[in-house]
Enzyme design. Sequence first.
Site, PDB file in Angstrom:
ATOM      1  N   CYS A 243      36.433  52.736  12.217  1.00 38.75           N
ATOM      2  CA  CYS A 243      35.568  51.610  11.812  1.00 38.75           C
ATOM      3  C   CYS A 243      35.671  51.304  10.321  1.00 38.75           C
ATOM      4  CB  CYS A 243      34.116  51.917  12.178  1.00 38.75           C
ATOM      5  SG  CYS A 243      33.825  51.875  13.949  1.00 38.75           S
TER       6      CYS A 243
HETATM    7  N1  LIG Z   1      33.067  54.416  18.675  1.00 34.77           N
HETATM    8  C1  LIG Z   1      32.397  54.101  17.582  1.00 34.77           C
HETATM    9  O1  LIG Z   1      31.946  54.932  16.810  1.00 34.77           O
HETATM   10  C2  LIG Z   1      32.134  52.645  17.235  1.00 34.77           C
HETATM   11  C3  LIG Z   1      31.097  52.326  16.341  1.00 34.77           C
HETATM   12  C4  LIG Z   1      30.858  51.005  16.034  1.00 34.77           C
HETATM   13  C5  LIG Z   1      31.691  50.027  16.583  1.00 34.77           C
HETATM   14  N2  LIG Z   1      32.689  50.373  17.439  1.00 34.77           N
HETATM   15  C6  LIG Z   1      33.522  49.309  17.985  1.00 34.77           C
HETATM   16  O2  LIG Z   1      33.472  49.344  19.398  1.00 34.77           O
HETATM   17  C7  LIG Z   1      34.747  48.955  19.934  1.00 34.77           C
HETATM   18  C8  LIG Z   1      35.274  50.016  20.873  1.00 34.77           C
HETATM   19  O3  LIG Z   1      35.530  51.192  20.128  1.00 34.77           O
HETATM   20  P1  LIG Z   1      35.587  52.631  20.807  1.00 34.77           P
HETATM   21  O4  LIG Z   1      35.740  53.615  19.725  1.00 34.77           O
HETATM   22  O5  LIG Z   1      34.461  52.768  21.769  1.00 34.77           O
HETATM   23  O6  LIG Z   1      36.925  52.489  21.608  1.00 34.77           O
HETATM   24  P2  LIG Z   1      37.728  53.608  22.430  1.00 34.77           P
HETATM   25  O7  LIG Z   1      38.983  53.884  21.695  1.00 34.77           O
HETATM   26  O8  LIG Z   1      36.830  54.716  22.800  1.00 34.77           O
HETATM   27  O9  LIG Z   1      38.241  52.808  23.695  1.00 34.77           O
HETATM   28  C9  LIG Z   1      37.486  52.137  24.627  1.00 34.77           C
HETATM   29  C10 LIG Z   1      38.216  52.069  25.947  1.00 34.77           C
HETATM   30  O10 LIG Z   1      38.739  50.747  26.136  1.00 34.77           O
HETATM   31  C11 LIG Z   1      39.795  50.869  27.070  1.00 34.77           C
HETATM   32  N3  LIG Z   1      40.547  49.626  27.108  1.00 34.77           N
HETATM   33  C12 LIG Z   1      41.420  49.145  26.215  1.00 34.77           C
HETATM   34  N4  LIG Z   1      41.874  47.933  26.590  1.00 34.77           N
HETATM   35  C13 LIG Z   1      41.265  47.644  27.756  1.00 34.77           C
HETATM   36  C14 LIG Z   1      41.323  46.544  28.646  1.00 34.77           C
HETATM   37  N5  LIG Z   1      42.066  45.471  28.367  1.00 34.77           N
HETATM   38  N6  LIG Z   1      40.588  46.595  29.756  1.00 34.77           N
HETATM   39  C15 LIG Z   1      39.811  47.655  30.022  1.00 34.77           C
HETATM   40  N7  LIG Z   1      39.704  48.723  29.230  1.00 34.77           N
HETATM   41  C16 LIG Z   1      40.425  48.713  28.106  1.00 34.77           C
HETATM   42  C17 LIG Z   1      40.545  52.059  26.540  1.00 34.77           C
HETATM   43  O11 LIG Z   1      41.387  52.613  27.539  1.00 34.77           O
HETATM   44  C18 LIG Z   1      39.410  53.002  26.127  1.00 34.77           C
HETATM   45  O12 LIG Z   1      39.134  53.924  27.156  1.00 34.77           O
HETATM   46  C19 LIG Z   1      35.649  48.676  18.731  1.00 34.77           C
HETATM   47  O13 LIG Z   1      35.624  47.316  18.424  1.00 34.77           O
HETATM   48  C20 LIG Z   1      34.985  49.465  17.626  1.00 34.77           C
HETATM   49  O14 LIG Z   1      35.270  48.925  16.348  1.00 34.77           O
HETATM   50  C21 LIG Z   1      32.914  51.652  17.789  1.00 34.77           C
END
Ligand SMILES: NC(=O)c1ccc[n+]([C@@H]2O[C@H](COP(=O)([O-])OP(=O)(O)OC[C@H]3O[C@@H](n4cnc5c(N)ncnc54)[C@H](O)[C@@H]3O)[C@@H](O)[C@H]2O)c1
Length: 391
Positions: A243
């Site tokens: 992030c």
């Molecule tokens: N995890 C955090 O700490 C956090 C905090 C704030 C914001 N975010 C935001 O949340 C979003 C997700 O981050 P995350 O860390 O949860 O991601 P992540 O890496 O844990 O992945 C989420 C999932 O999405 C799946 N995926 C990818 N493309 C896909 C598709 N087309 N269809 C279905 N599934 C699909 C992946 O296989 C993965 O399992 C990002 O934009 C990130 O910036 C995350």
Amino acid sequence: MAAVDAGWAVIGVDNLEAKVAQINSGSSPVEDIADEQLQAAIARGSYKATTDFSIIAHAEVITICVPTPLDDKREPDIALLRSAATGIAPFVSNETLVISESTSYPGTMRNVIIPIIESHKPKDSVTIYYASAPERIDPGNKLWNQKNTPRLVGGINDASRVKALAFYESICDSVVTVSTPEVAEAAKLLENSFRLVNIALVNEFTQLCSASEINVHEVIDAASSKPYGFMPFRPGVGVGGHCIPVDPLYLTWWARQNGRTAAFVESADSINHEMPKYVAQRALDMVDPKISNPKVLILGVAYKPGVGDVRETPASKLRDQLKAQGADVAWHDPLVPEWEGSNSVDLEWECNVAILAIKQPGIDVEKLIAKGIQILDCTNSLKSHGGVTSL
Ligand SMILES: NC(=O)c1ccc[n+]([C@@H]2O[C@H](COP(=O)([O-])OP(=O)(O)OC[C@H]3O[C@@H](n4cnc5c(N)ncnc54)[C@H](O)[C@@H]3O)[C@@H](O)[C@H]2O)c1
């Protein structure tokens, strides 16, 4: 799981078969969710995972939360967001609420997600509601979670705002509605840029203080005695995770698209990127110059304490910088057994200097101190030990 706790029946759709199989077997891929919590939800029938997008036809609410990384030019890569929208579109039903929780630049909901869904949705899905509600989770944070962290919601129209507000009010203690999805998207970028620039400021300030033999932590503590207008940030090896180093570059890209420059954020990004080089030099300066290939042990390689996540960890650049200067480098992290093709060594590994990069729980620093190993502390957690050098 927050939606499950609020009484919703939840289905997780993911295109990674291995992840879906892992989840359905009751093994949580998310550090803050215990296996027992996941297993109980599956057993009650309130949660399951699938790779089958057609299940979306049964959903009243769809939240998109796919990764939004950078491409090899360090520009926004929203291909996964587009593919998620494309995957969802044929199955949305009339009156469905589609929310994006993924971090992205302002306009992503209006100009990217909505056009994809509107042009591929079934003919009888007349009305779809849309909102942006950026994810605010802080992995490993025991105090702030999905429930008690206020949630921002920006609907594309009034009806969307009302629907999204009702959904998040069922999950979160507090929901803050804003006038448009763009405000919610921009607020997320402001939050993360705020952290980036303040960390960069204190990283730069540390270098200025160190050159004048002033302890920066004492300075930060002193400044923190001001009850208004100041918020303490601490220096470190750099910024990591998916992030803080990534999201501000969505902001700089968005600025360029509008013929502007986000000079302040760009400068912060470059200061933080230079930090591993500075830390490497500080550590090598602690070693007897007669030793031509000093042995350096990095303690903690995850991007922050309490997690095993190494995405964008500044330890990677730190190790490269040390190696570039001829050091023999090993690392130790109880939460990261394997990293970039190498394994965590134990604390018996003989070194000339150790760098405490993050305050990872379970690292027995006392053992190294007792052995008389020189330590560069980048965490401000060993200040009571006389022999330790603070960043
Ligand atoms: N995890 C955090 O700490 C956090 C905090 C704030 C914001 N975010 C935001 O949340 C979003 C997700 O981050 P995350 O860390 O949860 O991601 P992540 O890496 O844990 O992945 C989420 C999932 O999405 C799946 N995926 C990818 N493309 C896909 C598709 N087309 N269809 C279905 N599934 C699909 C992946 O296989 C993965 O399992 C990002 O934009 C990130 O910036 C995350």
